[in-house]
Motif scaffolding. Structure first.
Motif, PDB file in Angstrom:
ATOM      1  N   LEU A 185       3.248   5.930  -2.718  1.00 44.34           N
ATOM      2  CA  LEU A 185       4.427   6.821  -2.751  1.00 44.34           C
ATOM      3  C   LEU A 185       5.324   6.617  -3.974  1.00 44.34           C
ATOM      4  O   LEU A 185       5.779   7.579  -4.569  1.00 44.34           O
ATOM      5  CB  LEU A 185       5.252   6.641  -1.473  1.00 44.34           C
ATOM      6  N   GLN A 186       5.609   5.360  -4.297  1.00 43.03           N
ATOM      7  CA  GLN A 186       6.514   5.076  -5.432  1.00 43.03           C
ATOM      8  C   GLN A 186       5.924   3.939  -6.259  1.00 43.03           C
ATOM      9  O   GLN A 186       6.446   2.822  -6.280  1.00 43.03           O
ATOM     10  CB  GLN A 186       7.911   4.676  -4.930  1.00 43.03           C
ATOM     11  N   PRO A 187       4.863   4.198  -6.979  1.00 40.13           N
ATOM     12  CA  PRO A 187       4.162   3.101  -7.665  1.00 40.13           C
ATOM     13  C   PRO A 187       5.023   2.332  -8.673  1.00 40.13           C
ATOM     14  O   PRO A 187       4.703   1.202  -9.002  1.00 40.13           O
ATOM     15  CB  PRO A 187       2.988   3.809  -8.367  1.00 40.13           C
ATOM     16  N   ASP A 188       6.130   2.952  -9.136  1.00 36.00           N
ATOM     17  CA  ASP A 188       6.967   2.244 -10.117  1.00 36.00           C
ATOM     18  C   ASP A 188       7.921   1.254  -9.483  1.00 36.00           C
ATOM     19  O   ASP A 188       8.479   0.388 -10.154  1.00 36.00           O
ATOM     20  CB  ASP A 188       7.803   3.255 -10.918  1.00 36.00           C
ATOM     21  N   MET A 189       8.173   1.432  -8.182  1.00 34.96           N
ATOM     22  CA  MET A 189       9.190   0.592  -7.530  1.00 34.96           C
ATOM     23  C   MET A 189       8.741  -0.884  -7.499  1.00 34.96           C
ATOM     24  O   MET A 189       7.589  -1.191  -7.194  1.00 34.96           O
ATOM     25  CB  MET A 189       9.426   1.080  -6.103  1.00 34.96           C
ATOM     26  N   LEU A 190       9.683  -1.787  -7.801  1.00 36.34           N
ATOM     27  CA  LEU A 190       9.377  -3.219  -7.757  1.00 36.34           C
ATOM     28  C   LEU A 190       9.512  -3.713  -6.314  1.00 36.34           C
ATOM     29  O   LEU A 190      10.351  -3.229  -5.568  1.00 36.34           O
ATOM     30  CB  LEU A 190      10.364  -3.997  -8.632  1.00 36.34           C
ATOM     31  N   ARG A 250       0.838  -1.216   0.000  1.00 37.78           N
ATOM     32  CA  ARG A 250       0.000   0.000   0.000  1.00 37.78           C
ATOM     33  C   ARG A 250       0.870   1.261   0.000  1.00 37.78           C
ATOM     34  O   ARG A 250       0.625   2.197  -0.752  1.00 37.78           O
ATOM     35  CB  ARG A 250      -0.924   0.010   1.223  1.00 37.78           C
ATOM     36  N   LEU A 251       1.910   1.240   0.834  1.00 35.21           N
ATOM     37  CA  LEU A 251       2.831   2.382   0.893  1.00 35.21           C
ATOM     38  C   LEU A 251       3.469   2.624  -0.467  1.00 35.21           C
ATOM     39  O   LEU A 251       3.560   3.749  -0.938  1.00 35.21           O
ATOM     40  CB  LEU A 251       3.931   2.111   1.926  1.00 35.21           C
ATOM     41  N   ARG A 252       3.932   1.532  -1.048  1.00 38.64           N
ATOM     42  CA  ARG A 252       4.566   1.635  -2.361  1.00 38.64           C
ATOM     43  C   ARG A 252       3.594   2.246  -3.373  1.00 38.64           C
ATOM     44  O   ARG A 252       3.933   3.178  -4.093  1.00 38.64           O
ATOM     45  CB  ARG A 252       5.017   0.245  -2.822  1.00 38.64           C
ATOM     46  N   ASN A 253       2.371   1.695  -3.375  1.00 35.93           N
ATOM     47  CA  ASN A 253       1.400   2.143  -4.374  1.00 35.93           C
ATOM     48  C   ASN A 253       1.114   3.633  -4.259  1.00 35.93           C
ATOM     49  O   ASN A 253       0.904   4.310  -5.260  1.00 35.93           O
ATOM     50  CB  ASN A 253       0.101   1.355  -4.251  1.00 35.93           C
TER      51      ASN A 253
END
Lengths: 379, 407
Positions: free
Chosen positions: A167-172, A162-165
């Motif tokens: 803040l940094q949606p491109d990060m794998l 959720r955090l990734r989505n």
């Protein structure tokens, strides 16, 4: 023998080994051969991969068969970074990673990548506040251990996603799921991560086989080049009977998982209760949210290694820290990252339980620990 | 058809029958006077013992040399050379070829011998050295060298050149009761034959130093036995296996070794519980020395051997050594006392114990080490630290719980 080291490796069931032999005799051909025996092997493998995909809740074409956890992890990290250079060279890992990830990260550092390490909370899981901070800048990848091999702490993967989505949606996101398989219920689809590594012998298959799930559309570069097997991503003749055996093991591991987890929780409770009843002074190191099968604890006044040898004398086999790094004799980085005092780190032992253990065995173990304490701890 | 070689003065010379054997050169023993025979006898017994597992060999002594002659055709000469080169008392060994004959035969044999050396067409420089033990031989040493050198050059004009200063190989010819030719001289360990220097008890731990100390005393002819203090489960059974392996690695040099494994766990627990933490190591070592000395006496050993080196760790300060020595009457040999660690490591690598020594299993010296052990204990300190212990009972306990392993 009382085997309490299932986290290091599970002892495969006889029936499963017999199943391997059956499959090996029934499908002896190379699955790449174009004759009918090869075709039969190919078909059997495809069906095993479908079965695995069902167990892991992913698409069959997202699944790669490897030689084990370390290969999967190397391929996930190196392969995905190499194929996604546009994402940059900043890589995040946690302080609780297994050496397969930590050493790969060191390799990355020596090849121009910038690796940042996120600390652990006192519960032994990735510090979400630190992660949030780190995600203010773009990163190519986060590699995160799902279930910690030393403490059993289970990472809040959905929250991390959720955090990734946001803040940094491109990060794998790569998840080292080696210790999660067979210990908790998970679904690749629901987790929402991009890469997931696993190892057969941690959930009942023989050693020498593992898997990597890479989300559809995520590019990866192969580590091993050759005959172009597995969509050109992992060359090498496939071991059809071993793939079939891992598929069977995954299926068995998933069967009645909740019930088995309850049973193992019961064993863990019994162990801790018995130790208390016997007056053993110990400190549990596994956090509350840990999977019940991995019990890390420190007995007051006794080094982990000393207790391990004392138990070994009674044919009881446990571990100190992680078996893979025990040979190096470094103290546990994970326990240090949890900021535990030195004495507890030195005193830590890991008892890993499985459904094959019995209450009687647990009573014997508690008794043996109590005897060792009476014998060896300063009066 | 008639054999034309049977007559006629130009009959081509035939290669005489040859024998392969090992030439063993003695070191310090050669300097001995009246008792030289005893040293040589011991050395030959040691060589015979070491060769026993390799094959049938006759070991004899003639003309101030010792010879090992294989009695089986398929004897493993490389293994025999390796084994002999580790026997103390020997300066060097050479695999040699022997035969009867005159200078023509020697030249012919030399050419044949060199064929193997030059087999792959390589080019090499050489020189010839000769010794004439048989003073009736018609040619003198320089003449033998010239003849053999000329024969080799003639046979291999494309491959061989002479270089008397820095040759690739030296071709040795010795003319004695028989003729001997060879080109290899393997350096051995020197020293004195084991068995001539009395018996000593080596305190063997799992570390780098103590096997080297054992090697060094053994090189002076001392027959060693070893004692190891095992504190399971504080030290693992792998640690014990490691010590057994270290003792085994010494046997090619030291000959057979009896290893005494003392069950030390309960003694160590009592020391831990009843003496001050910062003195545990000193007290432990004093008790180990007492047990070792008592065992030594019962085994006919007149000295103790340790791998201690001055100042290396907290217990190896001069004061530490004085307090441990004080509890025993026999001499304590510490051959590494003035040696640098690097040199010890180098020696451990040479004798082949290093890789085993660094395997990561704890020995019992390291388990109970205090954070700040006493580095300069006085005798009074040490005695006071032992006040609460029944020392005699602990020593007895150690002596009564020993596993014997013959290596």
């Amino acid at each position: 023998m009382i085997y309490l080291d299932h986290t290091a490796t599970m002892i495969p069931e006889r029936e499963l080994l017999e199943y391997y032999v059956e499959c090996a005799l029934e499908y002896p051909a190379n699955p790449a051969s174009i004759h009918s025996a090869g075709f039969a092997a190919r078909k059997a493998q495809a069906s095993a991969i479908n079965q695995l995909a069902k167990s892991f809740d992913c698409r069959p074409e997202e699944l790669l068969i490897t030689s084990g956890g370390s290969e999967s992890i190397n391929m996930a990290i190196k392969g995905a970074l190499a194929a996604n250079k546009r994402l940059g060279q900043r890589v995040l890992i946690s302080e609780g990673e297994h050496s397969a990830v930590a050493e790969t990260a060191k390799w990355l550092t020596s090849h121009g990548y910038i690796v940042e390490t996120i600390g652990l909370s006192a519960e032994g899981i990735i510090d979400l506040k630190q992660l949030e901070q780190a995600l203010k800048k773009p990163a190519a990848m986060l590699s995160l251990i799902y279930v910690n091999n030393e403490t059993g702490a289970a990472a809040p993967v959905e929250e991390v996603v959720r955090l990734r989505n946001s803040l940094q949606p491109d990060m794998l996101i790569h998840v080292d799921g080696v210790q999660a398989c067979g210990k908790l219920s998970w679904s690749f689809k629901r987790l929402g991560v991009d890469l997931f590594s696993g190892s057969g012998h941690k959930f009942g298959a023989p050693r020498g086989i593992g898997f990597l799930i890479h989300r559809y559309g995520i590019k990866i570069e192969p580590l091993i080049h050759g005959g172009g097997q597995q969509r050109g991503l992992r060359s090498g003749t496939e071991n059809v009977p071993l793939v079939m055996t891992m598929a069977r093991a995954a299926e068995i591991a998933n069967n009645d998982l909740a019930q088995k987890t309850d049973y193992i929780s019961g064993l863990k409770r019994q162990l801790l209760d018995r130790l208390t009843e016997l007056g053993v002074s110990y400190m549990p190191l596994s956090p509350v949210n840990a999977v019940p099968g991995i019990v890390s604890l420190a007995v007051e006044g006794l080094r982990g290694e000393t207790l391990l040898h004392a138990l070994e004398n009674n044919e009881i086999f446990v571990s100190t820290g992680s078996a893979c790094s025990s040979k190096k004799r470094e103290e546990s980085a994970v326990l240090r990252a949890m900021k535990l005092p030195e004495d507890l780190i030195k005193g830590s032992i890991r008892i890993s339980l499985s459904k094959s253990n019995t209450i009687e065995e647990i009573d014997t173990v508690a008794e043996a620990i109590s005897q060792a304490v009476k014998w060896l701890v300063r009066r | 058809m008639e054999d034309i070689n049977k007559h006629g003065i130009d009959k081509p010379l035939e290669l005489a029958a040859t024998e392969e054997l090992i030439l063993i050169r003695l070191g310090e023993i050669a300097l001995k006077g009246m008792n030289r025979g005893k040293f040589e006898g011991q050395l030959m017994r040691n060589i015979r013992n070491r060769l026993r597992n390799i094959g049938k060999f006759e070991v004899n002594h003639s003309q101030s040399r010792v010879w090992a002659i294989p009695l089986d055709e398929d004897a493993d000469m490389a293994a025999a050379l390796d084994a002999i080169s580790k026997v103390f008392g020997i300066v060097s060994v050479s695999p040699v070829r022997s035969f009867h004959g005159d200078i023509d035969q020697i030249c012919l044999q030399a050419v044949e011998y060199a064929r193997l050396l030059l087999a792959d067409g390589r080019k090499m420089s050489f020189k010839v050295e000769s010794r004439r033990g048989d003073k009736n031989f018609p040619l003198k040493s320089p003449e033998i060298c010239r003849e053999v050198g000329a024969a080799l050059l003639l046979a291999y004009p494309e491959q061989l050149t002479v270089d008397v200063n820095n040759p690739d190989f030296v071709f040795y010819v010795e003319v004695r009761d028989l003729n001997y030719i060879y080109h290899t001289v393997i350096k051995a360990q020197k020293g004195l034959p084991v068995g001539m220097g009395g018996r000593g008890m080596l305190l063997l731990s799992g570390g780098i130093d103590s096997p080297v100390a054992g090697y060094m005393m053994s090189s002076r002819g001392m027959q060693i036995e070893a004692i190891y203090f095992h504190a399971f489960p504080f030290t693992s059974n792998q640690a014990k296996e490691k010590v057994i392996e270290l003792a085994r690695l010494l046997t090619p040099y030291a000959g057979s070794i009896r290893l005494h494994v003392v069950n030390f766990t309960d003694i160590q627990l009592k020391i831990r519980d009843d003496s001050p933490t910062d003195m545990i190591t000193i007290v432990m070592r004093r008790i180990m020395m007492r047990i070792a000395e008592r065992l030594a006496i019962s085994r006919g050993c007149k000295a103790l051997i340790t791998g201690e080196s001055l100042g290396q760790v907290a217990s190896q300060t001069l004061e530490g050594l004085v307090t441990t020595d004080h509890v025993v009457a026999c001499p304590v040999f510490r051959p590494l006392i003035g040696m640098d660690k690097d040199d010890t490591v180098q020696l451990a690598r040479k004798i082949g114990t290093f890789e085993t020594s660094i395997l990561p299993y704890e020995d019992c010296c390291t388990v109970f080490v205090a954070k700040h052990p006493k580095t300069h204990p006085s005798l009074a300190h040490a005695e006071e630290a032992e006040a609460a212990l029944d020392i005699e009972a602990l020593v007895e306990q150690g002596l009564n719980d020993i596993e014997v392993i013959d290596l």
